[in-house]
Design a protein around this motif. Structure first.
Motif, PDB file in Angstrom:
ATOM      1  N   GLY A  31      42.038  40.707  39.625  1.00 13.81           N
ATOM      2  CA  GLY A  31      41.564  39.537  40.356  1.00 13.81           C
ATOM      3  C   GLY A  31      40.077  39.344  40.173  1.00 13.81           C
ATOM      4  N   THR A  67      45.122  36.951  38.708  1.00 13.61           N
ATOM      5  CA  THR A  67      45.147  35.892  39.711  1.00 13.61           C
ATOM      6  C   THR A  67      44.670  34.602  39.039  1.00 13.61           C
ATOM      7  OG1 THR A  67      42.878  36.278  40.406  1.00 13.61           O
ATOM      8  CG2 THR A  67      44.607  37.508  41.579  1.00 13.61           C
ATOM      9  N   VAL A 113      42.150  32.839  39.847  1.00 20.35           N
ATOM     10  CA  VAL A 113      40.690  32.890  39.678  1.00 20.35           C
ATOM     11  C   VAL A 113      40.337  33.533  38.340  1.00 20.35           C
ATOM     12  CG1 VAL A 113      38.576  33.946  40.549  1.00 20.35           C
ATOM     13  CG2 VAL A 113      40.191  32.919  42.158  1.00 20.35           C
ATOM     14  N   SER A 143      42.530  39.620  46.508  1.00 20.74           N
ATOM     15  CA  SER A 143      42.448  39.512  47.979  1.00 20.74           C
ATOM     16  C   SER A 143      43.817  39.380  48.630  1.00 20.74           C
ATOM     17  CB  SER A 143      41.589  38.304  48.369  1.00 20.74           C
ATOM     18  OG  SER A 143      42.216  37.105  47.956  1.00 20.74           O
ATOM     19  N   GLY A 144      44.801  38.826  47.868  1.00 17.76           N
ATOM     20  CA  GLY A 144      46.141  38.674  48.446  1.00 17.76           C
ATOM     21  C   GLY A 144      46.364  37.314  49.072  1.00 17.76           C
ATOM     22  N   HIS A 189      49.069  32.079  47.819  1.00 18.30           N
ATOM     23  CA  HIS A 189      49.470  31.466  46.540  1.00 18.30           C
ATOM     24  C   HIS A 189      49.710  32.532  45.480  1.00 18.30           C
ATOM     25  CE1 HIS A 189      47.037  28.142  48.425  1.00 18.30           C
ATOM     26  NE2 HIS A 189      48.191  27.558  48.208  1.00 18.30           N
ATOM     27  N   VAL A 227      43.815  47.921  45.378  1.00 16.85           N
ATOM     28  CA  VAL A 227      42.458  48.466  45.393  1.00 16.85           C
ATOM     29  C   VAL A 227      41.530  47.279  45.591  1.00 16.85           C
ATOM     30  CG1 VAL A 227      40.681  49.771  44.172  1.00 16.85           C
ATOM     31  CG2 VAL A 227      43.111  50.260  43.734  1.00 16.85           C
ATOM     32  N   CYS A 228      40.834  47.255  46.729  1.00 15.45           N
ATOM     33  CA  CYS A 228      39.993  46.114  47.051  1.00 15.45           C
ATOM     34  C   CYS A 228      38.869  46.611  47.965  1.00 15.45           C
ATOM     35  CB  CYS A 228      40.843  45.048  47.749  1.00 15.45           C
ATOM     36  SG  CYS A 228      39.925  43.583  48.220  1.00 15.45           S
ATOM     37  N   ALA A 256      41.042  42.328  53.674  1.00 14.20           N
ATOM     38  CA  ALA A 256      41.762  41.454  52.725  1.00 14.20           C
ATOM     39  C   ALA A 256      43.260  41.449  53.058  1.00 14.20           C
ATOM     40  CB  ALA A 256      41.546  41.952  51.289  1.00 14.20           C
TER      41      ALA A 256
HETATM   42  C1  LIG Z   1      47.995  24.858  45.049  1.00 15.37           C
HETATM   43  C2  LIG Z   1      47.420  26.195  44.726  1.00 15.37           C
HETATM   44  C3  LIG Z   1      48.119  27.018  43.863  1.00 15.37           C
HETATM   45  C4  LIG Z   1      47.607  28.286  43.554  1.00 15.37           C
HETATM   46  N1  LIG Z   1      48.320  29.103  42.716  1.00 15.37           N
HETATM   47  C5  LIG Z   1      47.887  30.351  42.488  1.00 15.37           C
HETATM   48  C6  LIG Z   1      48.614  31.258  41.681  1.00 15.37           C
HETATM   49  O1  LIG Z   1      49.665  30.930  41.111  1.00 15.37           O
HETATM   50  N2  LIG Z   1      48.142  32.516  41.525  1.00 15.37           N
HETATM   51  C7  LIG Z   1      46.988  32.942  42.111  1.00 15.37           C
HETATM   52  O2  LIG Z   1      46.621  34.118  41.924  1.00 15.37           O
HETATM   53  N3  LIG Z   1      46.257  32.104  42.851  1.00 15.37           N
HETATM   54  C8  LIG Z   1      46.669  30.814  43.050  1.00 15.37           C
HETATM   55  N4  LIG Z   1      45.906  29.986  43.799  1.00 15.37           N
HETATM   56  C9  LIG Z   1      44.581  30.445  44.227  1.00 15.37           C
HETATM   57  C10 LIG Z   1      44.668  31.322  45.449  1.00 15.37           C
HETATM   58  O3  LIG Z   1      44.685  30.523  46.609  1.00 15.37           O
HETATM   59  C11 LIG Z   1      43.447  32.270  45.509  1.00 15.37           C
HETATM   60  O4  LIG Z   1      42.265  31.527  45.425  1.00 15.37           O
HETATM   61  C12 LIG Z   1      43.445  33.327  44.414  1.00 15.37           C
HETATM   62  O5  LIG Z   1      44.687  33.969  44.337  1.00 15.37           O
HETATM   63  C13 LIG Z   1      42.387  34.366  44.720  1.00 15.37           C
HETATM   64  O6  LIG Z   1      42.251  35.211  43.625  1.00 15.37           O
HETATM   65  P1  LIG Z   1      41.534  36.632  43.779  1.00 15.37           P
HETATM   66  O7  LIG Z   1      42.300  37.461  44.734  1.00 15.37           O
HETATM   67  O8  LIG Z   1      41.325  37.117  42.402  1.00 15.37           O
HETATM   68  O9  LIG Z   1      40.092  36.227  44.336  1.00 15.37           O
HETATM   69  P2  LIG Z   1      39.461  36.395  45.754  1.00 15.37           P
HETATM   70  O10 LIG Z   1      40.307  35.756  46.803  1.00 15.37           O
HETATM   71  O11 LIG Z   1      38.053  35.961  45.647  1.00 15.37           O
HETATM   72  O12 LIG Z   1      39.526  37.959  46.017  1.00 15.37           O
HETATM   73  C14 LIG Z   1      38.818  38.903  45.286  1.00 15.37           C
HETATM   74  C15 LIG Z   1      38.845  40.172  46.099  1.00 15.37           C
HETATM   75  O13 LIG Z   1      38.230  41.194  45.354  1.00 15.37           O
HETATM   76  C16 LIG Z   1      37.366  41.915  46.216  1.00 15.37           C
HETATM   77  N5  LIG Z   1      36.316  42.527  45.369  1.00 15.37           N
HETATM   78  C17 LIG Z   1      35.165  41.985  44.882  1.00 15.37           C
HETATM   79  N6  LIG Z   1      34.505  42.873  44.132  1.00 15.37           N
HETATM   80  C18 LIG Z   1      35.253  44.008  44.132  1.00 15.37           C
HETATM   81  C19 LIG Z   1      35.095  45.287  43.538  1.00 15.37           C
HETATM   82  N7  LIG Z   1      34.069  45.571  42.743  1.00 15.37           N
HETATM   83  N8  LIG Z   1      36.050  46.226  43.778  1.00 15.37           N
HETATM   84  C20 LIG Z   1      37.121  45.961  44.557  1.00 15.37           C
HETATM   85  N9  LIG Z   1      37.318  44.765  45.147  1.00 15.37           N
HETATM   86  C21 LIG Z   1      36.398  43.801  44.924  1.00 15.37           C
HETATM   87  C22 LIG Z   1      36.826  40.902  47.195  1.00 15.37           C
HETATM   88  O14 LIG Z   1      36.370  41.520  48.387  1.00 15.37           O
HETATM   89  C23 LIG Z   1      38.067  40.050  47.416  1.00 15.37           C
HETATM   90  O15 LIG Z   1      38.849  40.577  48.475  1.00 15.37           O
HETATM   91  C24 LIG Z   1      46.392  28.720  44.120  1.00 15.37           C
HETATM   92  C25 LIG Z   1      45.698  27.864  44.984  1.00 15.37           C
HETATM   93  C26 LIG Z   1      46.189  26.627  45.277  1.00 15.37           C
HETATM   94  C27 LIG Z   1      45.437  25.743  46.216  1.00 15.37           C
END
Ligand SMILES: Cc1cc2nc3c(=O)[nH]c(=O)nc-3n(C[C@H](O)[C@H](O)[C@H](O)COP(=O)(O)OP(=O)(O)OC[C@H]3O[C@@H](n4cnc5c(N)ncnc54)[C@H](O)[C@@H]3O)c2cc1C
Length: 328
Positions: free
Chosen positions: A217, A241, A243, A274-275, A278, A292-293, A298
């Motif tokens: 992620g 993810t 992102v 983050s979980g 979506h 691992v986060c 989260a």
């Molecule tokens: C209509 C719609 C459809 C979507 N479809 C999808 C989909 O199919 N799949 C999907 O994944 N998302 C989808 N999304 C996006 C989803 O809502 C989230 O924005 C996305 O999943 C977040 O990705 P993430 O967990 O990588 O990022 P973030 O939510 O930013 O989480 C990153 C996490 O990593 C942690 N972190 C940062 N640095 C470190 C480190 N060095 N070590 C450990 N942890 C760290 C942070 O504290 C945070 O908890 C969709 C959104 C919408 C509106």
């Protein structure tokens, strides 16, 4: 088995690039055999190609083998599925619930004048034997619903969620392919596969079929080598993810979630994820979730079976080293 279908189930047995049945195809045969004693495997290829995979399909539960020499693209595959269902009087057809399988299901159901449903698991014969039921997660995985497809008319086409069944190895050992003549529709052959290239993201096992999936992620901050360093020794597929895909750190095909692929591994490991709902809607079928986060709040930790609050840059190398130590 209290109820069993006395009519056969037709299974579209996809082959991989090397010409072997996919893991999902073998799972479909297990699904078919859980419903009744007759499972007909349909291979898209000539009799020689079907012959080569006959033993594997038979061992996984196929009781009859059809070979249709048409291209494997969705349009022609749907034509073959419809022809196979009509020729065999199959009660229902099972295909793999991936992008292509869902397209095949829809097209074949239109050709047959029947129903289609996708992402089903836990197929059962309804009381009275006049319908099949299947479980389906909807609304980002927050609801489990039961779909029912009528039997007795044109065969419904069901796309079964990969990972929903365990492939078996207890069938007969010999199967001779029967050639199924299929005349693909003009619109099916109008689409031609010009070139296909396996993406770097798909270098490991197929994401939708993998027993272990490691997802990166935003928290991995572009370092997918870190993600692969854990995926490789585990024989895991690499996912991401949205992102991570939006950032261009990995191909879009690796996206897991509502607008990506759904995975059903035995083990899902989320790194810096983050979980968000979506994303987690695409991992509802995972049997064990490890996260691992660095944010203890989260939402991924609400569904994780095992969680580590920490920096992926510190935790992942320790996981890799421990794996190596355990394996000697
Ligand atoms: C209509 C719609 C459809 C979507 N479809 C999808 C989909 O199919 N799949 C999907 O994944 N998302 C989808 N999304 C996006 C989803 O809502 C989230 O924005 C996305 O999943 C977040 O990705 P993430 O967990 O990588 O990022 P973030 O939510 O930013 O989480 C990153 C996490 O990593 C942690 N972190 C940062 N640095 C470190 C480190 N060095 N070590 C450990 N942890 C760290 C942070 O504290 C945070 O908890 C969709 C959104 C919408 C509106």
């Amino acid at each position: 088995m209290s109820h069993a279908l006395d009519t056969p189930i037709l299974v579209l047995a996809d082959l991989d690039d090397a010409g072997h049945p996919t893991g999902a195809a073998l799972e479909l045969l297990a699904a078919a055999r859980s419903l009744g004693p007759q499972a007909i495997a349909l291979v898209l290829g000539d009799a020689a190609a079907a012959s080569a995979v006959g033993p594997a399909l038979a061992t996984a539960g196929a009781t009859r083998l059809l070979a249709a020499a048409v291209p494997a693209l969705a349009g022609c595959a749907a034509d073959a599925v419809a022809a196979g269902a009509q020729a065999t009087g199959a009660a229902a057809v099972l295909v793999t619930s991936d992008y292509r399988g869902k397209e095949i299901a829809g097209r074949a159901a239109v050709l047959l004048g029947s129903a289609a449903s996708s992402d089903l698991a836990d197929l059962r014969l309804a009381e009275g034997g006049d319908a099949l039921t299947g479980a389906k997660l909807v609304l980002s995985g927050s609801w489990s619903t039961t779909s029912e497809l009528a039997l007795g008319g044109p065969a419904p086409v069901i796309a079964v969620r990969p990972g929903a069944y365990e492939a078996v190895a207890d069938g007969i050992a010999e199967l001779t392919p029967e050639v199924l003549e299929v005349a693909p529709a003009a619109e099916s052959v109008a689409v031609e596969l010009v070139e296909s290239e396996r993406s770097a993201a798909a270098a490991g096992p197929e994401l939708t079929e993998a027993r272990t999936v490691v997802v990166g992620g935003r928290g991995v901050d572009g370092d997918f080598d870190l993600v692969r360093s854990l995926a490789e020794p585990l024989g895991a597929a690499v996912g991401a993810t949205r992102v991570a895909c939006d950032e261009g750190w990995i191909e879009r095909s690796a996206q897991v979630g509502q607008t990506g692929v759904s995975v059903s591994p035995r083990l899902y490991i989320g790194l810096g994820v983050s979980g968000a709902v979506h994303h987690t809607s695409g991992i509802q079928g995972a049997q064990a979730i490890v996260a691992v986060c660095d944010d203890s709040e989260a939402p991924i930790f609400e569904m994780a079976d095992f969680g580590v609050v920490g920096d992926v840059g510190e935790v992942v190398p320790q996981m890799v080293a421990e794996l190596a130590r355990l394996r000697g």
